[in-house]
Design a protein around this motif. Structure first.
Motif, PDB file in Angstrom:
ATOM      1  N   ALA B  57       0.869  -1.180   0.000  1.00 34.22           N
ATOM      2  CA  ALA B  57       0.000   0.000   0.000  1.00 34.22           C
ATOM      3  C   ALA B  57       0.904   1.228   0.000  1.00 34.22           C
ATOM      4  CB  ALA B  57      -0.914  -0.010   1.214  1.00 34.22           C
ATOM      5  N   PHE B  59       0.808   4.236  -1.368  1.00 32.61           N
ATOM      6  CA  PHE B  59       0.265   5.571  -1.089  1.00 32.61           C
ATOM      7  C   PHE B  59       0.107   5.790   0.409  1.00 32.61           C
ATOM      8  CE2 PHE B  59      -3.631   8.137  -0.450  1.00 32.61           C
ATOM      9  CZ  PHE B  59      -3.143   9.337  -0.887  1.00 32.61           C
ATOM     10  N   LEU B  60      -0.479   4.794   1.086  1.00 32.13           N
ATOM     11  CA  LEU B  60      -0.689   4.937   2.523  1.00 32.13           C
ATOM     12  C   LEU B  60       0.631   4.986   3.266  1.00 32.13           C
ATOM     13  CD1 LEU B  60      -3.746   2.736   3.311  1.00 32.13           C
ATOM     14  CD2 LEU B  60      -3.565   5.190   3.156  1.00 32.13           C
ATOM     15  N   VAL B  63       1.828   8.519   2.859  1.00 36.84           N
ATOM     16  CA  VAL B  63       0.992   9.467   3.604  1.00 36.84           C
ATOM     17  C   VAL B  63       1.212   9.301   5.102  1.00 36.84           C
ATOM     18  CG1 VAL B  63      -1.390   9.999   4.190  1.00 36.84           C
ATOM     19  CG2 VAL B  63      -0.738   9.783   1.842  1.00 36.84           C
ATOM     20  N   GLY B 133      -2.729  -0.650  -4.157  1.00 36.89           N
ATOM     21  CA  GLY B 133      -2.472   0.476  -3.260  1.00 36.89           C
ATOM     22  C   GLY B 133      -1.645   1.575  -3.893  1.00 36.89           C
ATOM     23  N   LEU B 138      -5.707   4.355  -6.447  1.00 39.96           N
ATOM     24  CA  LEU B 138      -6.457   4.984  -5.363  1.00 39.96           C
ATOM     25  C   LEU B 138      -7.015   6.328  -5.790  1.00 39.96           C
ATOM     26  CD1 LEU B 138      -4.490   4.260  -2.113  1.00 39.96           C
ATOM     27  CD2 LEU B 138      -6.588   3.276  -2.941  1.00 39.96           C
TER      28      LEU B 138
END
Lengths: 109, 175
Positions: B57, B59-60, B63, B133, B138
């Motif tokens: 994942a 992107f997460l 972030v 992800g 997303l």
């Protein structure tokens, strides 16, 4: 062929749930045993992050991207919550010169 | 292509990182000095970032790294240092209250684990779609299905900013 090896070696979903519930419980304990308002706040962050991790695990498990988008929204919410919460803590400190949570016993309603 | 070898490393990495997560989160709630607590919390969130990377994942992971470790925890640290509370003067709760807190949390943990036990063995978490992800995927979901909540969250952030400024500034007229 590669998906077969994945099946054999990948981490079971239960272990993700167990990890998240352990960290969530640690956050609950932190809220219950500490008296410093900022540390209590940090325990709440810990609980939020445990839930984020579990949502991501479920999202990967189901192959559905909505879970990860939801985690993104939770992060935006956490940012807003931290900004307001820390402002309130600063205000409490300015009025009472302490961030002991027991000072809030004096709240009127 | 060594895929199985990679996944095997992945798995033992998961257990190692999970151990580190639990270890550091226990240190967060037991550290005497609040600044140490925050530093341990940063380490905990770093292990969470590694969890996200293990699940691809990306992107997460980014972030979490930027928003949580870079913004939120630095905000905590600044607040703590600005109002000069980084001393060990926290009044301790009585032992019985602490014991009750730990006991309650332990009961919660046992209840969750026991309810998990009744489910039985579970399927492994497998990434069927490798670019699930990634930012591209997303972003498509976010700006198609979740466009309205996305816009509302911007209003939420704006109102939170206004509220924080209103609460934290010293009111010279009424005070």
């Amino acid at each position: 062929m590669e998906s077969l090896t994945n099946t054999i070696h990948a981490v079971p979903l239960n272990h993700y749930i167990l990890l998240s519930s352990i960290i969530f419980s640690i956050g609950v304990m932190g809220v219950l045993i500490r008296r410093n308002a900022i540390v209590i706040f940090m325990s709440v962050e810990l609980m939020l992050n445990a839930v984020n991790l579990l949502l991501t695990a479920f999202s990967v498990y189901r192959g559905d991207a909505s879970g990860q988008v939801f985690v993104f929204f939770i992060m935006a919410l956490a940012a807003a919550e931290v900004a307001v919460g820390l402002a309130i803590i600063v205000m409490i400190y300015r009025n009472t010169n302490s961030i002991d949570i027991n000072v809030l016993n004096r709240l009127k309603w | 292509m060594g895929q199985g070898y990679f996944v095997n490393i992945n798995m033992s990495t998961f257990y190692f990182i999970a151990f580190l997560s639990i270890f550091f989160s226990i240190l967060v709630i037991t550290a005497k000095n609040p600044v140490h607590s925050i530093l341990y919390l940063i380490l905990t969130f770093f292990t969470f970032t590694i969890h996200y990377i293990l699940m691809n994942a990306q992107f997460l992971a980014i972030v979490n790294f930027i928003v949580y470790m870079g913004a939120i925890l630095v905000l905590f640290l600044y607040t703590l240092m600005l109002i000069n509370l980084n001393k060990d003067s926290e009044p301790v709760k009585p032992f019985m209250v602490k014991f009750a807190g730990v006991f309650g949390g332990g009961i919660l943990m046992v209840a969750l684990a026991a309810s998990l036990k009744s489910i039985g063995a579970s399927n492994p978490v497998i990434l069927q779609n490798p670019d699930l992800g990634l930012v591209k995927n997303l972003g498509k979901v976010l700006f198609n299905e979740f466009l309205l909540p996305f816009e509302i969250s911007s209003v939420l952030l704006l109102s939170a900013m206004v509220g924080a400024v209103l609460l934290a500034t010293k009111d010279t007229k009424t005070a």
